[in-house]
Design an enzyme around this catalytic site. Structure first.
Site, PDB file in Angstrom:
ATOM      1  N   ASP A   1      21.768  -3.613 -14.829  1.00 47.45           N
ATOM      2  CA  ASP A   1      22.701  -3.496 -13.447  1.00 47.45           C
ATOM      3  C   ASP A   1      23.989  -4.161 -12.721  1.00 47.45           C
ATOM      4  OD1 ASP A   1      20.619  -1.900 -11.620  1.00 47.45           O
ATOM      5  OD2 ASP A   1      21.284  -3.730 -10.530  1.00 47.45           O
TER       6      ASP A   1
ATOM      7  N   ILE B   1      26.245  -4.808  -5.472  1.00 43.92           N
ATOM      8  CA  ILE B   1      27.243  -5.913  -4.452  1.00 43.92           C
ATOM      9  C   ILE B   1      26.176  -6.631  -4.049  1.00 43.92           C
ATOM     10  CG2 ILE B   1      28.947  -5.544  -2.605  1.00 43.92           C
ATOM     11  CD1 ILE B   1      29.678  -3.071  -4.078  1.00 43.92           C
ATOM     12  N   HIS B   2      26.540  -7.792  -4.101  1.00 46.14           N
ATOM     13  CA  HIS B   2      25.589  -8.711  -2.660  1.00 46.14           C
ATOM     14  C   HIS B   2      26.737  -9.909  -2.011  1.00 46.14           C
ATOM     15  CE1 HIS B   2      21.507  -7.889  -5.068  1.00 46.14           C
ATOM     16  NE2 HIS B   2      22.873  -7.796  -5.882  1.00 46.14           N
ATOM     17  N   ARG B   3      26.241 -10.624  -1.043  1.00 48.72           N
ATOM     18  CA  ARG B   3      27.081 -11.320  -0.357  1.00 48.72           C
ATOM     19  C   ARG B   3      26.649 -13.013  -0.865  1.00 48.72           C
ATOM     20  NH1 ARG B   3      23.235 -12.176   5.072  1.00 48.72           N
ATOM     21  NH2 ARG B   3      22.178 -14.191   4.918  1.00 48.72           N
TER      22      ARG B   3
ATOM     23  N   GLU C   1      24.675   1.248 -13.027  1.00 43.09           N
ATOM     24  CA  GLU C   1      24.604   2.300 -12.759  1.00 43.09           C
ATOM     25  C   GLU C   1      26.241   2.535 -13.226  1.00 43.09           C
ATOM     26  OE1 GLU C   1      21.468   0.441  -9.844  1.00 43.09           O
ATOM     27  OE2 GLU C   1      22.716   0.318 -11.367  1.00 43.09           O
TER      28      GLU C   1
ATOM     29  N   GLU D   1      27.204  -7.941   9.032  1.00 45.45           N
ATOM     30  CA  GLU D   1      26.902  -7.258   8.111  1.00 45.45           C
ATOM     31  C   GLU D   1      26.444  -6.236   8.353  1.00 45.45           C
ATOM     32  OE1 GLU D   1      25.466  -7.436   5.158  1.00 45.45           O
ATOM     33  OE2 GLU D   1      25.135  -9.652   5.288  1.00 45.45           O
TER      34      GLU D   1
END
Length: 498
Positions: free
Chosen positions: A168, A171-173, A235, A291
């Protein structure tokens, strides 16, 4: 202007394509500080979205001279324009959702290539080197002066399920905490977090790669969510379908993971089991970073930690970043959401929904405008069914605005006109209270309304701005004479598209 299409296979070829258009990408050699200054500049130039005003929609920007770094450029705002995204994906702004929907239906799985062909490994820095330091190698920006620390905001995080081997990408912080540690924030339910929890239950570290500066098709595809892309759906296969060829991966040099082979930068590491760090431990600001809803998120008290094992990159790399509340996030989140809604409603109501738009003020996640066409009396009421399907297709959606086929859904002025002249609050509003939405919406909290049981729960709402079918004859827009404007203003038709 005649544009000769060039195939896009990575970030650099995408920039080459855009260079053929006027004012799509601009560069500066003026020295810039990555700590707050870089984002502060771009806020005015082209961030748009939910950023504090003044801001505007503008070109992407490359900073060639980063203070403290001799061979590193930073790109920001590549995806901030819907038109720019469509150019890089070979379609039109109005057809982006259709292109992504079709790509989901015809995925092309990624392939692994030989290490010697991996451009992302032209230069290798191992964490075992005593001089290794993330921030000495990479100018991770700080968006505002009160951020918890420097962040990587456009890293394609890629990992595998320890049981099935399925991959998988999301996108993350990612906040830099030390010379070799990065914290990772997971919104509940993310697939990589499911993988991480499996590793942690066995007290094992999870290998992970973070690829930065990739083909924009990958960045868009990475933002698909369930049910369109269920657990185990890679994806990267959507990006492969968008390009008509498989995304190429390479084996990492320091961990048992795969990275995007032509990425500008790759961070390799392991998510440590049962280790947590306070996100703002180095600044004590209580804040994380801006954010997508337009507010600065709170720093989390305990976040999982990536122990970095290596950083690899191309020669003369380009670090790519974004501002959280900008239209860059709106497009990455919103276009896949549009595709997901189209796919869901088309299966249930074939031919009824004409298009879907998740506009900038809705952050790409919270608001969808759905355009429908009522052809017979039996279609009355189906517009609301389409809205219910949209909510089921995308759990983080909060509001749906329904409009008729004569409304230009990519023009929010036209949408608001429909709400003004085709909507009555007491009969055209449908409330669905007590439904789980998104934790970053500050109004989704019991302190805002006693009707909300817990943080992250919201009242989902349908605004039906469609004309009742029996009254359609009374709501015709004024018709003007069709004329050849080019006869009076030469080149007018060519200039309309910008």
């Amino acid at each position: 202007m005649t544009i000769s299409p060039k195939p896009v296979t990575d970030l650099r070829s995408a920039l080459d394509l855009l260079s053929q258009y006027e004012n799509e990408v601009i560069t500066t050699d003026e020295p810039v500080d990555p700590i707050a200054e870089l984002s502060g500049i771009y806020r005015y130039v082209g961030a748009h979205g939910t950023c504090k005003r003044p801001t505007k929609l503008g070109p992407a920007m490359i900073f060639n001279n980063i203070k403290g770094y001799t061979d590193m450029r930073v790109l920001i705002g590549l995806l901030s324009s819907r038109k720019r995204v469509s150019r890089m994906l070979g379609t039109t702004p109005e057809k982006l959702a259709f292109a992504l929907r079709d790509s989901v239906a015809h995925p092309i799985p990624p392939v692994v290539i030989a290490p010697q062909n991996a451009k992302c490994q032209e230069v290798v820095h191992l964490a075992s080197d005593p001089d290794f330091d993330i921030l000495k190698l990479l100018p991770a920006p700080t968006n505002t002066p009160e951020d918890a620390g420097p962040y990587f905001t456009l890293g394609m995080c890629y990992g595998a399920d320890p049981d099935t081997g399925e991959h998988d990408v999301t996108i993350h912080r990612l906040c830099v905490q030390s010379k070799d540690e990065i914290t990772m924030y997971f919104v509940p339910g993310r697939h990589l977090d499911v993988f991480r929890q499996k590793y942690e239950s066995r007290n094992q570290p999870m290998p992970i790669s973070i690829s930065i500066g990739v083909d924009p098709a990958i960045e868009i595809a990475a933002c698909f969510e369930p049910p369109t892309t269920p657990l185990g759906f890679d994806e990267l296969s959507i990006a492969g379908a968008l390009r008509g060829q498989a995304v190429e991966l390479s084996q990492c040099v320091s961990v048992n993971a795969r990275a995007i082979a032509n990425a500008e930068v790759v961070i390799e590491g392991e998510l440590l089991p049962n280790v947590r760090i306070r996100e703002d431990q180095n600044t004590n600001t209580g804040k994380a970073m801006p954010e997508f809803p337009g507010y600065t998120g709170e720093a989390k008290a305990e976040l999982p930690v990536i122990k970095v094992k290596a950083i690899t990159h191309r020669q003369h790399p380009i670090l790519q970043t974004c501002i959280g509340p900008s239209d860059e996030h709106t497009n990455m989140a919103g276009i896949p959401t549009e595709a997901s809604i189209l796919s869901m409603v088309e299966r249930a109501l074939p031919g009824f929904v004409q298009n879907v738009h998740c506009p900038s003020p809705g952050t790409g996640k919270y608001l969808a405008v759905i355009q429908v066409k009522k052809s017979t009396m039996n279609d009355e009421g189906r517009q609301r069914q389409a809205a219910l399907l949209a909510f089921s297709a995308f759990s983080e959606l909060k509001h749906v605005i329904l409009v008729d086929e004569d409304i230009e859904i990519f023009d929010m002025n036209d949408v608001m006109w429909a709400m003004t002249t085709r909507y009555q609050g007491d009969v055209s509003t449908i409330f669905i209270p007590g439904v789980r939405c998104h934790p970053l919406d500050p109004s989704s909290d019991p302190a805002f309304s006693p009707s909300i049981r817990a943080h992250g729960i919201a009242c989902k709402t349908i605004f039906d701005c469609t004309v009742p079918f029996a009254m359609k004859g009374s709501f015709h827009r004024s018709e003007f004479l069709e004329v050849d404007v080019d006869r009076f203003i030469p080149g007018f038709s060519d200039s309309k598209g910008g």
